[in-house]
Design a protein around this motif. Structure first.
Motif, PDB file in Angstrom:
ATOM      1  N   ALA A   1       0.827  -1.207   0.000  1.00 20.79           N
ATOM      2  CA  ALA A   1       0.000   0.000   0.000  1.00 20.79           C
ATOM      3  C   ALA A   1       0.861   1.256   0.000  1.00 20.79           C
ATOM      4  N   GLY A   2       2.064   1.157   0.536  1.00 18.45           N
ATOM      5  CA  GLY A   2       2.953   2.308   0.561  1.00 18.45           C
ATOM      6  C   GLY A   2       3.915   2.374  -0.602  1.00 18.45           C
ATOM      7  N   THR A   3       4.053   1.275  -1.346  1.00 19.35           N
ATOM      8  CA  THR A   3       5.019   1.263  -2.438  1.00 19.35           C
ATOM      9  C   THR A   3       4.379   1.027  -3.800  1.00 19.35           C
ATOM     10  N   VAL A   4       3.678  -0.065  -3.950  1.00 19.40           N
ATOM     11  CA  VAL A   4       3.129  -0.465  -5.249  1.00 19.40           C
ATOM     12  C   VAL A   4       1.888   0.346  -5.616  1.00 19.40           C
ATOM     13  N   VAL A   5       0.965   0.479  -4.671  1.00 22.58           N
ATOM     14  CA  VAL A   5      -0.321   1.138  -4.951  1.00 22.58           C
ATOM     15  C   VAL A   5      -0.137   2.583  -5.426  1.00 22.58           C
ATOM     16  N   PRO A   6       0.696   3.405  -4.760  1.00 20.38           N
ATOM     17  CA  PRO A   6       0.861   4.783  -5.256  1.00 20.38           C
ATOM     18  C   PRO A   6       1.390   4.844  -6.687  1.00 20.38           C
ATOM     19  N   GLY A   7       2.312   3.951  -7.039  1.00 21.32           N
ATOM     20  CA  GLY A   7       2.834   3.938  -8.402  1.00 21.32           C
ATOM     21  C   GLY A   7       1.777   3.586  -9.430  1.00 21.32           C
ATOM     22  N   ILE A   8       0.954   2.598  -9.092  1.00 28.75           N
ATOM     23  CA  ILE A   8      -0.131   2.207  -9.997  1.00 28.75           C
ATOM     24  C   ILE A   8      -1.112   3.363 -10.164  1.00 28.75           C
ATOM     25  N   LEU A   9      -1.497   3.986  -9.056  1.00 24.76           N
ATOM     26  CA  LEU A   9      -2.467   5.086  -9.145  1.00 24.76           C
ATOM     27  C   LEU A   9      -1.895   6.292  -9.869  1.00 24.76           C
TER      28      LEU A   9
ATOM     29  N   GLU B   1       4.932  -7.880 -10.247  1.00 25.18           N
ATOM     30  CA  GLU B   1       6.145  -8.536 -10.724  1.00 25.18           C
ATOM     31  C   GLU B   1       6.185 -10.031 -10.449  1.00 25.18           C
ATOM     32  N   ASP B   2       5.671 -10.446  -9.292  1.00 20.01           N
ATOM     33  CA  ASP B   2       5.755 -11.867  -8.947  1.00 20.01           C
ATOM     34  C   ASP B   2       4.667 -12.708  -9.610  1.00 20.01           C
ATOM     35  N   GLY B   3       3.742 -12.059 -10.314  1.00 14.81           N
ATOM     36  CA  GLY B   3       2.703 -12.765 -11.041  1.00 14.81           C
ATOM     37  C   GLY B   3       1.556 -13.292 -10.192  1.00 14.81           C
ATOM     38  N   ARG B   4       1.568 -13.019  -8.895  1.00 16.56           N
ATOM     39  CA  ARG B   4       0.525 -13.541  -8.015  1.00 16.56           C
ATOM     40  C   ARG B   4      -0.768 -12.738  -8.083  1.00 16.56           C
ATOM     41  N   ALA B   5      -0.698 -11.507  -8.565  1.00 12.12           N
ATOM     42  CA  ALA B   5      -1.905 -10.667  -8.601  1.00 12.12           C
ATOM     43  C   ALA B   5      -1.831  -9.684  -9.763  1.00 12.12           C
ATOM     44  N   SER B   6      -2.999  -9.261 -10.185  1.00  8.29           N
ATOM     45  CA  SER B   6      -3.140  -8.198 -11.181  1.00  8.29           C
ATOM     46  C   SER B   6      -4.149  -7.198 -10.653  1.00  8.29           C
ATOM     47  N   VAL B   7      -3.944  -5.944 -11.022  1.00  9.63           N
ATOM     48  CA  VAL B   7      -4.860  -4.876 -10.630  1.00  9.63           C
ATOM     49  C   VAL B   7      -5.527  -4.369 -11.904  1.00  9.63           C
ATOM     50  N   TYR B   8      -6.839  -4.325 -11.881  1.00 10.58           N
ATOM     51  CA  TYR B   8      -7.620  -3.840 -13.025  1.00 10.58           C
ATOM     52  C   TYR B   8      -8.330  -2.558 -12.607  1.00 10.58           C
ATOM     53  N   LEU B   9      -8.081  -1.480 -13.334  1.00 12.99           N
ATOM     54  CA  LEU B   9      -8.706  -0.197 -13.039  1.00 12.99           C
ATOM     55  C   LEU B   9      -9.448   0.307 -14.264  1.00 12.99           C
ATOM     56  N   SER B  10     -10.564   0.949 -14.031  1.00 10.99           N
ATOM     57  CA  SER B  10     -11.267   1.646 -15.108  1.00 10.99           C
ATOM     58  C   SER B  10     -11.699   2.990 -14.580  1.00 10.99           C
ATOM     59  N   GLY B  11     -11.727   3.950 -15.469  1.00  7.17           N
ATOM     60  CA  GLY B  11     -12.108   5.300 -15.065  1.00  7.17           C
ATOM     61  C   GLY B  11     -12.481   6.123 -16.274  1.00  7.17           C
ATOM     62  N   GLU B  12     -12.745   7.379 -15.998  1.00  5.79           N
ATOM     63  CA  GLU B  12     -13.210   8.255 -17.069  1.00  5.79           C
ATOM     64  C   GLU B  12     -12.814   9.689 -16.771  1.00  5.79           C
TER      65      GLU B  12
END
Length: 84
Positions: free
Chosen positions: A27-35, A58-69
């Motif tokens: 939440a402090g490293t990966v999430v801010p970069g994605i957002l 990177e480890d392939g264990r999860a993917s984040v899917y975002l949609s917006g407008e």
């Protein structure tokens, strides 16, 4: 969804996959970069046209899917945030 709601949802979902400690770290490293990247994609988008992105961790264990407008006034809205 507000950006804060998206962060909380992503942190909770990542904690389910990786465990609480790792989810909090992400939440402090990966999430801010994605957002930040998704916010850039939205700002470059066409108003009224949905933007969808997939971010694979990177480890392939999860993917984040975002949609917006992007709105006509230049603001943006994140519509969905899913972690699988």
């Amino acid at each position: 969804m507000t950006e804060q709601e998206v962060k909380l949802k992503m942190c909770a979902d990542l904690s389910k996959i990786y465990g609480i400690e790792e989810g909090i770290r992400m939440a402090g490293t990966v999430v801010p970069g994605i957002l930040n990247d998704f916010r850039k994609m939205l700002s470059e988008g066409t108003p009224g046209k949905p933007v969808r992105e997939e971010y694979r961790l990177e480890d392939g264990r999860a993917s984040v899917y975002l949609s917006g407008e992007k709105k006509k006034n230049g603001a943006y809205e994140i519509l969905t945030a899913v972690v699988k």
